[in-house]
Design a protein around this motif. Sequence first.
Motif, PDB file in Angstrom:
ATOM      1  N   TYR A 106       0.833  -1.206   0.000  1.00  0.00           N
ATOM      2  CA  TYR A 106       0.000   0.000   0.000  1.00  0.00           C
ATOM      3  C   TYR A 106       0.867   1.255   0.000  1.00  0.00           C
ATOM      4  O   TYR A 106       0.494   2.276  -0.583  1.00  0.00           O
ATOM      5  CB  TYR A 106      -0.918   0.000   1.229  1.00  0.00           C
ATOM      6  N   GLY A 107       2.029   1.197   0.645  1.00  0.00           N
ATOM      7  CA  GLY A 107       2.937   2.349   0.668  1.00  0.00           C
ATOM      8  C   GLY A 107       3.426   2.713  -0.721  1.00  0.00           C
ATOM      9  O   GLY A 107       3.483   3.899  -1.085  1.00  0.00           O
ATOM     10  N   LEU A 108       3.755   1.700  -1.528  1.00  0.00           N
ATOM     11  CA  LEU A 108       4.169   1.937  -2.914  1.00  0.00           C
ATOM     12  C   LEU A 108       3.000   2.478  -3.736  1.00  0.00           C
ATOM     13  O   LEU A 108       3.161   3.425  -4.510  1.00  0.00           O
ATOM     14  CB  LEU A 108       4.703   0.635  -3.521  1.00  0.00           C
ATOM     15  N   GLU A 109       1.829   1.872  -3.561  1.00  0.00           N
ATOM     16  CA  GLU A 109       0.641   2.304  -4.309  1.00  0.00           C
ATOM     17  C   GLU A 109       0.305   3.761  -4.015  1.00  0.00           C
ATOM     18  O   GLU A 109       0.010   4.549  -4.930  1.00  0.00           O
ATOM     19  CB  GLU A 109      -0.559   1.429  -3.934  1.00  0.00           C
ATOM     20  N   ASN A 110       0.351   4.119  -2.745  1.00  0.00           N
ATOM     21  CA  ASN A 110      -0.006   5.483  -2.351  1.00  0.00           C
ATOM     22  C   ASN A 110       0.971   6.496  -2.935  1.00  0.00           C
ATOM     23  O   ASN A 110       0.570   7.575  -3.391  1.00  0.00           O
ATOM     24  CB  ASN A 110      -0.039   5.599  -0.822  1.00  0.00           C
ATOM     25  N   ALA A 111       2.259   6.157  -2.935  1.00  0.00           N
ATOM     26  CA  ALA A 111       3.265   7.051  -3.520  1.00  0.00           C
ATOM     27  C   ALA A 111       3.029   7.219  -5.015  1.00  0.00           C
ATOM     28  O   ALA A 111       3.092   8.331  -5.553  1.00  0.00           O
ATOM     29  CB  ALA A 111       4.669   6.504  -3.258  1.00  0.00           C
ATOM     30  N   MET A 112       2.765   6.127  -5.701  1.00  0.00           N
ATOM     31  CA  MET A 112       2.505   6.186  -7.142  1.00  0.00           C
ATOM     32  C   MET A 112       1.287   7.051  -7.442  1.00  0.00           C
ATOM     33  O   MET A 112       1.302   7.874  -8.360  1.00  0.00           O
ATOM     34  CB  MET A 112       2.301   4.778  -7.706  1.00  0.00           C
ATOM     35  N   LEU A 113       0.223   6.860  -6.670  1.00  0.00           N
ATOM     36  CA  LEU A 113      -1.001   7.632  -6.889  1.00  0.00           C
ATOM     37  C   LEU A 113      -0.775   9.121  -6.667  1.00  0.00           C
ATOM     38  O   LEU A 113      -1.098   9.949  -7.525  1.00  0.00           O
ATOM     39  CB  LEU A 113      -2.111   7.137  -5.956  1.00  0.00           C
ATOM     40  N   LEU A 114      -0.237   9.467  -5.498  1.00  0.00           N
ATOM     41  CA  LEU A 114      -0.096  10.878  -5.142  1.00  0.00           C
ATOM     42  C   LEU A 114       0.785  11.637  -6.124  1.00  0.00           C
ATOM     43  O   LEU A 114       0.422  12.713  -6.624  1.00  0.00           O
ATOM     44  CB  LEU A 114       0.471  11.014  -3.726  1.00  0.00           C
ATOM     45  N   ILE A 115       1.955  11.094  -6.412  1.00  0.00           N
ATOM     46  CA  ILE A 115       2.899  11.794  -7.288  1.00  0.00           C
ATOM     47  C   ILE A 115       2.367  11.873  -8.708  1.00  0.00           C
ATOM     48  O   ILE A 115       2.441  12.922  -9.364  1.00  0.00           O
ATOM     49  CB  ILE A 115       4.272  11.104  -7.242  1.00  0.00           C
TER      50      ILE A 115
END
Length: 420
Positions: free
Chosen positions: A320-329
Amino acid sequence: MMISGNRSDYIKISAFMFLFFVVWTMSFSLYAIWLGQHATLTSAQIGAVFAVNGAFAVVLKPIYGYITDKLGMKKYLLYFVAVMSSLLMPFFTYVYHPLLLSHFYIGIAVGALYLSLAWYAGIGVSESYCDRFGRLKGFEFGRIRMWGSCGAAMTASFAGILFNISPVINFTISSIVSLVMLALLISIKIPASDNIENAVVSKKKISLPDVGDLLKQGNFWRFCFYVAGIVWVMHIAEQQFPRYFVSFFNGNKQGTSWYGYLSTVQAIVEFISMMTVPWLVNRIGPYKTLIAAGLLIGTRLVISGFATSAIMIAFIKPFYGLENAMLLIAVFKYIADNFDKRVNSTMYLIGYQCFIYVGTIFVSAPIGALYDKIGFSKAYFIMGAIIIFFSLVSTFVLKNEKKIECRKDISTGSTLQESK
């Protein structure tokens, strides 16, 4: 090399994000568990709480976005968010908890108003301001936001332990840290020159007709389609995920402690991802990153539906940490590429943050009831399949091109086009 003035600005704005996520993780990451264990609500009631929270957020986020674009680089709205956050301990202890026990529906409404003012809309404003601040000063949003992940990682390691002693401890720490956050914000000086026309702030300030024009754009609704099919389901799945994880343990306290450790690992993954994902997004573009994020989210939820032990869940959840970074940026870069800079914050708060909670209003309660009826594992499998489907459809829906800007060639006087 970062110049001295910008280095100082970077440290302060990063420290602000660090402290904001200390507050968020200390209290809000355990919110669903608090509602279940201390307010003694059922899954359906918790779903109703999140639905009403979402309704208030839908109203306040556009207002916050419009005010943010109107203020430019001024920090007045951030001051307000910090002050509201500082009231967390007395509100949860002396207002929210008693109301949920004695006057449930009044408690839901009062809680939704406070949570939207301090957190639901507050996080959107904070992230949007940091993105704008970074673009103005010349550093990536991810390099600022990663310190929020660092704050979450450090806090999650002991937040669950303190929560088992008493949630009041968590709320008190959050209130104190919020006051420190307010003092830090006040120390950040914004020169008047930073609030005039530049690459981030428009000389012509946003007006209500500009918001109306934004809502008429096909690209706005294409982006909302992506959010509705992917980010809606992702966030609803996360709302009660702590309860799913705790269900693999014999005792709630043991599960709560281990969830804190798991959250630490997840936040570390997010911290690393916030440093590295900007390179990926710059290389393949926000469009491809958004599609890849959707497929990754859907796959994780499908696998979560097959989980048979806490160890399996513990291995999957940090993604989820990777997913959230990908989404936000990718979201911030997609907005910068495809929308007028005057409405960047409004677009983020309405098209992304606000639209997430539109889904929360309509879907949280039914999903909560679904958890009670068929169980967490089957519900997660269904939600993951939905996300994968919408990710594939979004390859045809999202706009896969960069905004084209014109500039004058000084030597020839001719007009050249270049991609942003």
